[in-house]
Design a protein around this motif. Structure first.
Motif, mmCIF file in Angstrom:
data_model
loop_
_atom_site.group_PDB
_atom_site.id
_atom_site.type_symbol
_atom_site.label_atom_id
_atom_site.label_comp_id
_atom_site.label_asym_id
_atom_site.label_seq_id
_atom_site.Cartn_x
_atom_site.Cartn_y
_atom_site.Cartn_z
ATOM 1 N N PHE A 178 5.909 9.408 2.392
ATOM 2 C CA PHE A 178 5.744 9.180 0.961
ATOM 3 C C PHE A 178 4.511 9.875 0.388
ATOM 4 O O PHE A 178 4.178 9.702 -0.771
ATOM 5 C CB PHE A 178 5.648 7.674 0.663
ATOM 6 C CG PHE A 178 6.837 6.885 1.125
ATOM 7 C CD1 PHE A 178 8.123 7.413 1.081
ATOM 8 C CD2 PHE A 178 6.687 5.584 1.591
ATOM 9 C CE1 PHE A 178 9.221 6.689 1.514
ATOM 10 C CE2 PHE A 178 7.775 4.836 2.022
ATOM 11 C CZ PHE A 178 9.046 5.397 1.985
ATOM 12 N N SER B 174 0.819 -1.208 0.000
ATOM 13 C CA SER B 174 0.000 0.000 0.000
ATOM 14 C C SER B 174 0.855 1.261 0.000
ATOM 15 O O SER B 174 0.401 2.326 -0.413
ATOM 16 C CB SER B 174 -0.937 0.005 1.207
ATOM 17 O OG SER B 174 -0.231 0.290 2.410
ATOM 18 N N LEU B 175 2.111 1.131 0.454
ATOM 19 C CA LEU B 175 3.039 2.263 0.481
ATOM 20 C C LEU B 175 3.786 2.434 -0.844
ATOM 21 O O LEU B 175 4.552 3.385 -0.999
ATOM 22 C CB LEU B 175 4.048 2.087 1.611
ATOM 23 C CG LEU B 175 3.490 2.178 3.040
ATOM 24 C CD1 LEU B 175 4.549 1.763 4.057
ATOM 25 C CD2 LEU B 175 2.993 3.591 3.336
ATOM 26 N N GLY B 176 3.598 1.498 -1.772
ATOM 27 C CA GLY B 176 4.265 1.597 -3.061
ATOM 28 C C GLY B 176 5.374 0.600 -3.275
ATOM 29 O O GLY B 176 5.967 0.549 -4.360
ATOM 30 N N GLN C 236 10.968 7.605 -6.909
ATOM 31 C CA GLN C 236 10.231 8.828 -6.581
ATOM 32 C C GLN C 236 11.076 9.745 -5.704
ATOM 33 O O GLN C 236 10.960 10.968 -5.770
ATOM 34 C CB GLN C 236 8.927 8.472 -5.860
ATOM 35 C CG GLN C 236 7.901 7.796 -6.758
ATOM 36 C CD GLN C 236 6.695 7.295 -5.987
ATOM 37 O OE1 GLN C 236 6.674 7.313 -4.757
ATOM 38 N NE2 GLN C 236 5.683 6.834 -6.705
ATOM 39 N N VAL D 87 9.296 3.332 -5.069
ATOM 40 C CA VAL D 87 9.403 4.319 -3.999
ATOM 41 C C VAL D 87 10.737 5.056 -4.085
ATOM 42 O O VAL D 87 10.795 6.288 -3.949
ATOM 43 C CB VAL D 87 9.245 3.642 -2.627
ATOM 44 C CG1 VAL D 87 9.374 4.668 -1.509
ATOM 45 C CG2 VAL D 87 7.918 2.916 -2.535
ATOM 46 N N ALA E 19 3.828 6.366 5.449
ATOM 47 C CA ALA E 19 2.761 6.899 4.591
ATOM 48 C C ALA E 19 2.841 8.427 4.526
ATOM 49 O O ALA E 19 2.674 9.039 3.465
ATOM 50 C CB ALA E 19 1.399 6.451 5.112
ATOM 51 N N ARG F 3 1.345 9.378 1.203
ATOM 52 C CA ARG F 3 0.301 8.387 0.904
ATOM 53 C C ARG F 3 -0.961 8.617 1.724
ATOM 54 O O ARG F 3 -1.902 7.828 1.643
ATOM 55 C CB ARG F 3 0.838 6.988 1.180
ATOM 56 C CG ARG F 3 1.939 6.554 0.216
ATOM 57 C CD ARG F 3 1.363 5.888 -0.995
ATOM 58 N NE ARG F 3 2.379 5.691 -2.022
ATOM 59 C CZ ARG F 3 2.174 4.982 -3.121
ATOM 60 N NH1 ARG F 3 0.996 4.423 -3.335
ATOM 61 N NH2 ARG F 3 3.125 4.850 -4.032
ATOM 62 N N HIS F 4 -0.971 9.624 2.559
ATOM 63 C CA HIS F 4 -2.185 9.912 3.327
ATOM 64 C C HIS F 4 -3.233 10.566 2.437
ATOM 65 O O HIS F 4 -2.908 11.327 1.537
ATOM 66 C CB HIS F 4 -1.849 10.845 4.508
ATOM 67 C CG HIS F 4 -1.331 10.088 5.700
ATOM 68 N ND1 HIS F 4 -2.014 9.069 6.313
ATOM 69 C CD2 HIS F 4 -0.142 10.216 6.378
ATOM 70 C CE1 HIS F 4 -1.305 8.612 7.349
ATOM 71 N NE2 HIS F 4 -0.169 9.270 7.397
#
Length: 401
Positions: free
Chosen positions: A398, A316-318, A341, A338, A395, A400-401
């Motif tokens: 990165f 889910s975090l990539g 990025q 990740v 999250a 991701r929130h």
């Protein structure tokens, strides 16, 4: 005058051939940040492979009893006979394998076991096949014996493990044997039993040795584990009280060796180590009591619960988890998406995670030369609330929130 950083005499060449253990260096860096107390935030450690569980009460009480009774003198170099019998019974109960206690050599941890095995079997310039990635010390044990580790690139298609086809393809006049681990550090993946049997047969046909590190075998989650000892008395296995039995600092392990090699291993153990800790051996007798095994089995299921949380959380975090770990307490995750990025590789990414999120993971550089920049290793040998907090921090890092 010499600098304090310069040795006063020439060091042996093998020292230069052994690289630093990066996970330990990263742990030291994390400890410095913790001491600084930056922002009042603690560090979440998912780097070192050490259970957060410690020895259960029956083991502690057995150690205290041994101290009170004064049974702390040297033991036989092969270990306490009662402990060797208990280990033998454990193989029968858990793996359905009958192992003569006379074949069991108790050692000062699995590291001492692997050193003994390499001292007994590896001559100068002998080649030993092992998968890449693998536990870094494995190749260094071979180097210390003046052998040559041959690192075989092993990716997701091979479950990050050596295969029988690799043995058949790479074996030459200099090859002496194979050194495997199932389940493995850093990947948490096991060798499928049928494939392991094919490897044993391929090595046996060429007159070589098979050493299988089984220290994580008690921490298997998806199928009943099969010991390599099932495939013949000529297989050498290594095990430990550190992982399943949660006794890391007690420094206690064991080997199972072919009957004809016991004398050689005993002679080496007498001269190199004298014996394993008598106190740890007496304490370890309590590990095999039914009530204690029940504690360990409950802890094993807790590790499985953590795995079942953290592997999908990483995705889910990539990250990508190309092979679901079926044992140990590690996830070997592809971090390219990740890392790219963040305009870096696994080493730069782990630095950023440590300094910007207070989360310790390990880059693949420790574990070999096959795509180390593409992978990170996560140890889920820490409490589930800590794992959940680490995911929250990452999250945020990165976006991701």
């Amino acid at each position: 005058m010499n600098s304090v950083t310069e040795p006063l005499v020439r060091l042996a060449a093998r020292v230069d051939a052994i690289q630093p253990f990066y996970v330990m260096e990263l742990a030291k860096e994390a400890a410095l940040l913790e001491r600084d107390g930056r922002d009042g935030r603690d560090i979440i450690h998912m780097g070192i492979g050490e259970p957060d569980f410690t020895a259960p009460e029956p083991v502690i009480e057995a150690a205290a009893s041994a101290l009170r009774r004064g049974v702390t003198q040297y033991t036989n170099a092969l270990g306490l006979h009662a402990l060797r019998e208990a280990i033998s019974a454990h193989y029968a109960d858990f793996y359905g394998v009958n192992v003569d206690p006379a074949r069991i050599v108790v050692t000062a941890g699995a590291s001492a076991a692997l050193l003994l095995a390499c001292a007994a079997l590896v001559d100068r310039d002998d080649e030993v096949l092992m998968p890449d990635p693998c536990y870094p010390c494995n190749r260094h044990f071979v180097i210390a014996a003046e052998g040559k580790p041959v690192m075989v690139p092993s990716g997701p298609a091979e479950r990050f493990q050596l295969t029988a086809a690799d043995v058949q393809r790479l074996w030459n006049e200099h090859t002496r044997g194979v050194l495997l681990a199932s389940p493995s550090n850093p990947t948490g993946t096991s060798i499928e039993p049928a494939e392991l049997e094919r490897i044993v047969k391929a090595v046996r046909a060429r007159g070589g040795f098979t050493i299988v590190d089984e220290i994580y075998q008690g921490l298997s989650y998806d199928a009943k584990p099969v010991s390599a000892l099932s495939f013949g008395d000529d297989v050498i296995t290594v095990n430990s009280f550190s992982k399943y039995f949660n006794m890391t600092g007690w420094r206690l392990g064991w080997l199972v060796v072919p009957p004809g090699m016991v004398g050689a291993f005993e002679k080496l153990a007498q001269n190199l180590f004298i014996c394993a800790s008598a106190l740890a051996q007496h304490a370890a007798l309590a590990c095999f009591e039914p009530d204690t095994i029940a504690i360990y089995e409950a802890r094993r299921l807790e590790f499985k619960r953590r795995r079942d949380f953290i592997a999908p959380a990483l995705e889910s975090l990539g990250f990508s988890v190309p092979v679901m770990p079926d044992g140990a307490f590690y996830v070997y995750a592809d971090c390219r998406t990740v890392a790219h990025q963040a305009a870096g590789d696994s080493a730069a990414l782990t630095k950023a995670m440590l300094h910007d999120a207070g989360v310790v993971l390990v880059p693949g550089m420790d574990f070999g030369t096959h795509a180390p920049k593409d992978y990170i290793r996560l140890s889920y040998a820490t409490a589930l609330p800590k794992l959940e907090e680490a995911v929250e921090r990452l999250a945020k890092l990165f976006g991701r929130h």
